[in-house]
Design an enzyme around this catalytic site. Sequence first.
Site, short mmCIF file in Angstrom:
data_model
loop_
_atom_site.label_atom_id
_atom_site.label_comp_id
_atom_site.label_asym_id
_atom_site.label_seq_id
_atom_site.Cartn_x
_atom_site.Cartn_y
_atom_site.Cartn_z
N GLU B 383 0.77 -1.29 0.08
CA GLU B 383 -0.07 -0.12 0.02
C GLU B 383 0.84 1.26 -0.01
O GLU B 383 0.43 2.32 0.58
CB GLU B 383 -0.85 0.00 1.30
CG GLU B 383 -1.76 -1.22 1.43
CD GLU B 383 -3.03 -1.19 0.78
OE1 GLU B 383 -3.25 0.32 0.25
OE2 GLU B 383 -3.78 -2.08 0.71
N GLY B 384 1.95 1.25 -0.66
CA GLY B 384 2.85 2.26 -0.66
C GLY B 384 4.02 2.19 0.29
O GLY B 384 3.65 2.07 1.49
C1 LIG Z 1 2.45 -9.43 1.69
C2 LIG Z 1 2.27 -8.60 0.57
C3 LIG Z 1 0.93 -8.49 0.14
C4 LIG Z 1 0.63 -7.52 -0.84
N1 LIG Z 1 -0.73 -7.67 -1.18
C5 LIG Z 1 -0.98 -6.76 -2.45
C6 LIG Z 1 -2.22 -6.72 -3.02
O1 LIG Z 1 -3.10 -7.51 -2.39
N2 LIG Z 1 -2.35 -6.20 -4.33
C7 LIG Z 1 -1.41 -5.61 -4.83
O2 LIG Z 1 -1.64 -5.21 -5.88
N3 LIG Z 1 -0.08 -5.47 -4.36
C8 LIG Z 1 0.16 -6.25 -3.17
N4 LIG Z 1 1.35 -6.20 -2.56
C9 LIG Z 1 2.34 -5.60 -3.45
C10 LIG Z 1 2.91 -4.28 -2.71
O3 LIG Z 1 1.99 -3.20 -2.52
C11 LIG Z 1 4.26 -3.87 -3.30
O4 LIG Z 1 5.25 -4.80 -2.87
C12 LIG Z 1 4.80 -2.51 -3.12
O5 LIG Z 1 3.90 -1.52 -3.78
C13 LIG Z 1 6.15 -2.18 -3.34
O6 LIG Z 1 6.39 -2.75 -4.87
P1 LIG Z 1 7.62 -3.72 -4.96
O7 LIG Z 1 7.53 -4.83 -4.25
O8 LIG Z 1 7.60 -4.05 -6.45
O9 LIG Z 1 8.93 -2.61 -4.48
P2 LIG Z 1 9.65 -1.59 -5.52
O10 LIG Z 1 8.56 -0.69 -6.14
O11 LIG Z 1 10.59 -2.46 -6.46
O12 LIG Z 1 10.40 -0.96 -4.47
C14 LIG Z 1 11.87 -1.36 -3.98
C15 LIG Z 1 12.42 -0.29 -3.06
O13 LIG Z 1 12.45 0.90 -3.95
C16 LIG Z 1 12.03 2.14 -3.30
N5 LIG Z 1 11.55 2.85 -4.38
C17 LIG Z 1 10.72 2.58 -5.36
N6 LIG Z 1 10.40 3.73 -6.28
C18 LIG Z 1 11.38 4.59 -5.64
C19 LIG Z 1 11.36 6.18 -6.01
N7 LIG Z 1 10.78 6.85 -6.94
N8 LIG Z 1 12.14 6.90 -5.20
C20 LIG Z 1 12.57 6.28 -4.01
N9 LIG Z 1 12.60 5.20 -3.72
C21 LIG Z 1 11.77 4.16 -4.44
C22 LIG Z 1 10.78 1.70 -2.59
O14 LIG Z 1 10.47 2.54 -1.59
C23 LIG Z 1 11.30 0.19 -2.02
O15 LIG Z 1 12.06 0.49 -0.89
C24 LIG Z 1 1.67 -6.94 -1.31
C25 LIG Z 1 2.82 -6.82 -0.97
C26 LIG Z 1 3.35 -7.70 0.06
C27 LIG Z 1 4.59 -7.84 0.54
#
Ligand SMILES: Cc1cc2nc3c(=O)[nH]c(=O)nc-3n(C[C@H](O)[C@H](O)[C@H](O)COP(=O)(O)OP(=O)(O)OC[C@H]3O[C@@H](n4cnc5c(N)ncnc54)[C@H](O)[C@@H]3O)c2cc1C
Lengths: 245, 404
Positions: B383-384
């Site tokens: 959720e962000g």
């Molecule tokens: C247990 C679990 C349940 C979930 N459930 C759902 C769900 O029901 N539906 C759904 O759609 N998603 C779900 N998610 C997904 C979740 O919303 C994402 O994991 C999350 O948005 C982060 O995306 P990512 O994992 O791809 O990380 P990334 O986007 O790859 O981020 C990796 C790191 O880079 C940082 N980063 C990225 N962009 C920037 C920027 N511009 N500037 C600075 N830092 C940055 C982030 O803060 C993070 O620390 C779930 C995740 C988990 C772990």
Amino acid sequence: MKILVCLSNVPDTTSKITFTDNNTKFNTAGVQFIINPYDELALTRALEITEKQGGTVTTITVGLPETEPSIRKGLAIGATDAVRVNAEATDAYFVAEQIAAYAKAEGFDLILTGREGIDYNSGQVAGLLGEMLGLPSVNVITSIEIENGIATMERDIDGGKEKVSCKLPLVASAQKELTEPRIPNMRGIMAARTKPLKVVEATGSEKTSATVAFDLPPAKGGVKLIAPEDAASLIGILHNDIKII
Amino acid sequence: MNTSQEFFHANKPDLYNHPDYYLMDELLTEEHKLIRQSVRDWVKKDLSPIIEDVAQKATFPMHMIKGLADVGAFGPQLPAEYGCGGMDYITYGIIMQELERCDSGVRSTASVQGSLVMYPIYKFGSEEQKHKYLPKLAKGELMGCFGLTEPNHGSNPAGMTTNFRDAGDGKHVILNGAKMWISNSPFADIAVVWAKNEQGKIKGIIVERGMEGFTTPETHNKWSLRTSATGELVFNDVKVPVENILPSVEGLKGPLTCLNSARYGISWGAIGAAMDCYDTALRYSKERIQFGRPIAGFQLQQKKLAEMITEITKAQLLTWRLGVLMNEGRATPAQISMAKRNNVDLALNVSRNARQMLGGMGITGEYSIMRHMMNLESVVTYEGTHDIHLLITGMDITGISAFE
Ligand SMILES: Cc1cc2nc3c(=O)[nH]c(=O)nc-3n(C[C@H](O)[C@H](O)[C@H](O)COP(=O)(O)OP(=O)(O)OC[C@H]3O[C@@H](n4cnc5c(N)ncnc54)[C@H](O)[C@@H]3O)c2cc1C
């Protein structure tokens, strides 16, 4: 089937108990109130009966407006409607008199109470109600089934159980095993918003008893350790200080 | 507080007593308090006794769904005419807090159902869609999931590649792509999926289990949110009826609106996890004797406890105010971001400090703290992420985006 359930509003069991007015009044400051747990069992059992056989469950509470959250909870659990007698619940006789006055006018098939309030634990309302209404009163029941206008109940007696049958109408008081208390669900809480809660004024006598003083149980004393080889001083204490031997 | 539930079940180990240092309860209505007590009673009676076992085995407690629905955990803030609770946002927050007090995974299931599945159908769905799905979702007879995140698009959902095109029969679209990290996916009956149409515009589309080409493989070996099932959504030429498209929204605004509602619930929920950790550490520290006295008497431990309750109290006030703004329809997405970020962060800190206060016992499943701590690693990410919410605040106050 028309059932009346007596609900009292009592301090939550974890409350810290203190007194005011020269130890004659319970200090309600900071205390949270709940439905008397035994009354909640009575209510739940009443609902189980009417859900099976049809009918209504009315709750009655003798208490000031601050008892209304508990009354609403009763409605949320499933009571059809509620009555509040607008007076402080001072002693058992006064409370029973108020409930009897209402019950006499309405005519109920069954009146259920808790076996006692967990606040003052006097356990008298069911018996007094029976007397005031001229109805049989069965105390401390652990089960109740109703068939063809006859209630069959079980009650704990010393070392066993007694099975009692009795024609309706009657008064009975609920003991722990009667049923499992119900947790109000969202639907019940929504429905409770619009269920009738009638407020009636008190009738009859003033209270018949007055509290002279409340006392808390003495604080637990420290433990005195006596070495096993020192039986003589143990006997000395029991004989001279506590004077039990 | 002890209701009849505890009076008659006094030997249950869940001793939770909620901290309320600034008498916040006085800001709640009697109905709020009745709902809170009911959810808490249910949690203590049915959920707490099984939660540790469920977490250790990493299975989702399917048999808890009915109980969750009964206490109103699924969409309590949506109108009664669709079979929902018709309650305010504070009620919604309170329920999320009571659930997360027990376990973030269970709260996640409820958040997804209420805010990410029911809310978009309510807000962007047709009248038929609302009547078809909402009452069953509220009762837990249907469970849903929300597909936004993709393997290559997490923090940047606008880049998503999942897409649909006209099937040519005038009645269906053909959906292709994959979603990842989807809560509830392994058992969900329906999925609200965000995908691009032929014009590249993001639309919401309801995909039902059983549609050909739609699979939901489970994600295993998580160390976090073990009581919540997580998985993928894979769409391989899935034929979806056009009436399953949510008609009233287009673009990223759709999923982001849902996330606002869910994040609001998380901001309440995370405090619940923190409150449980604090309450556990406080009780433990008063009972645990070292060097001849309770460890609660040592200044270093008091510092931890005092800082925990200070942070919890601040968050309670922040979140209550946010709830009032939500009720008035005035809360901004950036305000919600601030609360989500702040509260999850403090909950993580509280859990880490509380865990230390329990010494070796803190790492066991005898106490809830380590489970909360591990769960919160997901909560701070989904959720962000923590960072992304900071950038939202940064953008809000400076007017300059630092995202790209
Ligand atoms: C247990 C679990 C349940 C979930 N459930 C759902 C769900 O029901 N539906 C759904 O759609 N998603 C779900 N998610 C997904 C979740 O919303 C994402 O994991 C999350 O948005 C982060 O995306 P990512 O994992 O791809 O990380 P990334 O986007 O790859 O981020 C990796 C790191 O880079 C940082 N980063 C990225 N962009 C920037 C920027 N511009 N500037 C600075 N830092 C940055 C982030 O803060 C993070 O620390 C779930 C995740 C988990 C772990």
